[in-house]
Scaffold this motif. Structure first.
Motif, mmCIF file in Angstrom:
data_model
loop_
_atom_site.group_PDB
_atom_site.id
_atom_site.type_symbol
_atom_site.label_atom_id
_atom_site.label_comp_id
_atom_site.label_asym_id
_atom_site.label_seq_id
_atom_site.Cartn_x
_atom_site.Cartn_y
_atom_site.Cartn_z
ATOM 1 N N LYS A 62 1.252 -1.341 -0.230
ATOM 2 C CA LYS A 62 -0.377 -0.262 0.273
ATOM 3 C C LYS A 62 1.066 1.237 -0.214
ATOM 4 O O LYS A 62 0.530 2.121 -0.944
ATOM 5 C CB LYS A 62 -0.920 0.101 1.235
ATOM 6 C CG LYS A 62 -1.767 1.179 0.783
ATOM 7 C CD LYS A 62 -2.933 0.576 2.204
ATOM 8 C CE LYS A 62 -3.941 1.849 2.348
ATOM 9 N NZ LYS A 62 -4.633 2.325 3.871
ATOM 10 N N GLN A 63 2.166 0.755 0.808
ATOM 11 C CA GLN A 63 3.203 2.519 1.394
ATOM 12 C C GLN A 63 3.736 2.613 -0.116
ATOM 13 O O GLN A 63 3.507 3.522 -1.070
ATOM 14 C CB GLN A 63 3.860 1.974 2.260
ATOM 15 C CG GLN A 63 4.993 3.066 1.877
ATOM 16 C CD GLN A 63 5.715 2.694 2.878
ATOM 17 O OE1 GLN A 63 6.320 1.621 2.818
ATOM 18 N NE2 GLN A 63 6.900 4.497 3.110
ATOM 19 N N PHE B 192 1.339 4.414 -2.857
ATOM 20 C CA PHE B 192 1.141 5.791 -1.947
ATOM 21 C C PHE B 192 2.569 6.701 -3.223
ATOM 22 O O PHE B 192 2.592 7.295 -3.876
ATOM 23 C CB PHE B 192 0.949 6.377 -1.192
ATOM 24 C CG PHE B 192 -0.561 5.654 -0.439
ATOM 25 C CD1 PHE B 192 -1.673 6.109 -1.250
ATOM 26 C CD2 PHE B 192 -0.967 5.533 0.001
ATOM 27 C CE1 PHE B 192 -2.514 6.135 -1.103
ATOM 28 C CE2 PHE B 192 -2.122 5.287 1.028
ATOM 29 C CZ PHE B 192 -3.206 5.142 0.425
ATOM 30 N N TYR C 214 2.096 6.741 -6.972
ATOM 31 C CA TYR C 214 0.661 7.791 -7.456
ATOM 32 C C TYR C 214 2.050 9.847 -6.781
ATOM 33 O O TYR C 214 1.541 10.116 -7.918
ATOM 34 C CB TYR C 214 0.279 7.656 -6.219
ATOM 35 C CG TYR C 214 -1.345 9.219 -5.840
ATOM 36 C CD1 TYR C 214 -1.841 9.149 -7.147
ATOM 37 C CD2 TYR C 214 -1.096 10.011 -5.117
ATOM 38 C CE1 TYR C 214 -3.150 10.626 -7.232
ATOM 39 C CE2 TYR C 214 -1.882 11.473 -5.322
ATOM 40 C CZ TYR C 214 -2.960 11.162 -6.220
ATOM 41 O OH TYR C 214 -3.741 11.934 -6.404
ATOM 42 N N ALA D 197 4.625 9.953 0.700
ATOM 43 C CA ALA D 197 3.886 8.850 1.266
ATOM 44 C C ALA D 197 3.013 8.943 2.683
ATOM 45 O O ALA D 197 1.730 8.091 3.186
ATOM 46 C CB ALA D 197 3.684 7.355 0.423
ATOM 47 N N MET E 242 -0.093 8.114 4.712
ATOM 48 C CA MET E 242 -0.403 7.195 5.491
ATOM 49 C C MET E 242 -0.619 7.643 7.508
ATOM 50 O O MET E 242 -1.680 7.305 7.822
ATOM 51 C CB MET E 242 0.421 6.383 5.015
ATOM 52 C CG MET E 242 0.028 5.295 3.983
ATOM 53 S SD MET E 242 1.735 4.243 3.676
ATOM 54 C CE MET E 242 0.252 3.113 4.138
ATOM 55 N N LYS F 74 -5.939 9.297 3.852
ATOM 56 C CA LYS F 74 -5.807 9.324 2.235
ATOM 57 C C LYS F 74 -6.855 10.033 2.331
ATOM 58 O O LYS F 74 -7.412 10.368 3.084
ATOM 59 C CB LYS F 74 -6.106 8.011 1.711
ATOM 60 C CG LYS F 74 -6.781 7.176 1.506
ATOM 61 C CD LYS F 74 -6.923 5.858 0.439
ATOM 62 C CE LYS F 74 -8.316 5.276 1.217
ATOM 63 N NZ LYS F 74 -7.750 3.809 0.429
#
Length: 126
Positions: free
Chosen positions: A12-13, A16, A19, A88, A92, A96
């Motif tokens: 997940k990190q 991000f 992203y 990120a 977190m 978000k």
């Protein structure tokens, strides 16, 4: 079990990080395009292989997404990754942001697709 949760949190990190890297001007165009595809696929509710198919249904989540993340991270300069990692981590911690406009557009598109599908099936049955 704890190891799997840690792995999922790290993925997940990385998403991000990717992203933020996609939005960075220092990233080459080919890397931006690939990164955008990986992030969009990972966050998309539509899978290449539907999850309801036994065993291989989760193949894309367990293999394709992590592989895409690894490849995208290799395309991005290290200085950009370091900056994006900070962003990120901050996101977190703070949670978000929610984009209600994009969410509404996606729901509207799904509703239009459902309507089109219903009308098509109705015409075939009739």
């Amino acid at each position: 079990m704890k190891r799997i949760k840690l792995w999922a949190k790290k993925l997940k990190q990385y998403l991000f990080i990717l992203y933020f890297a996609y939005k960075d001007g220092r990233v080459p165009l080919y890397a931006k395009l690939f990164t955008a595809g990986v992030v969009a696929y990972a966050f998309s509710p539509i899978d290449l292989i539907p999850d309801f198919i036994p065993i291989i249904g989760y193949l894309d989540d367990l293999v394709f997404v992590p592989l895409g993340i690894i490849l995208a991270l290799k395309m991005i300069p290290q200085a950009v990754l370091a900056d994006c990692e900070k962003k990120a981590n901050e996101m977190m911690k703070n949670g978000k942001p929610k984009n209600w406009v994009v969410g509404t557009i996606i729901l509207a598109l799904w509703a239009l697709f459902a309507l089109w599908f219903s009308v098509t099936v109705y015409k075939l049955v009739k």
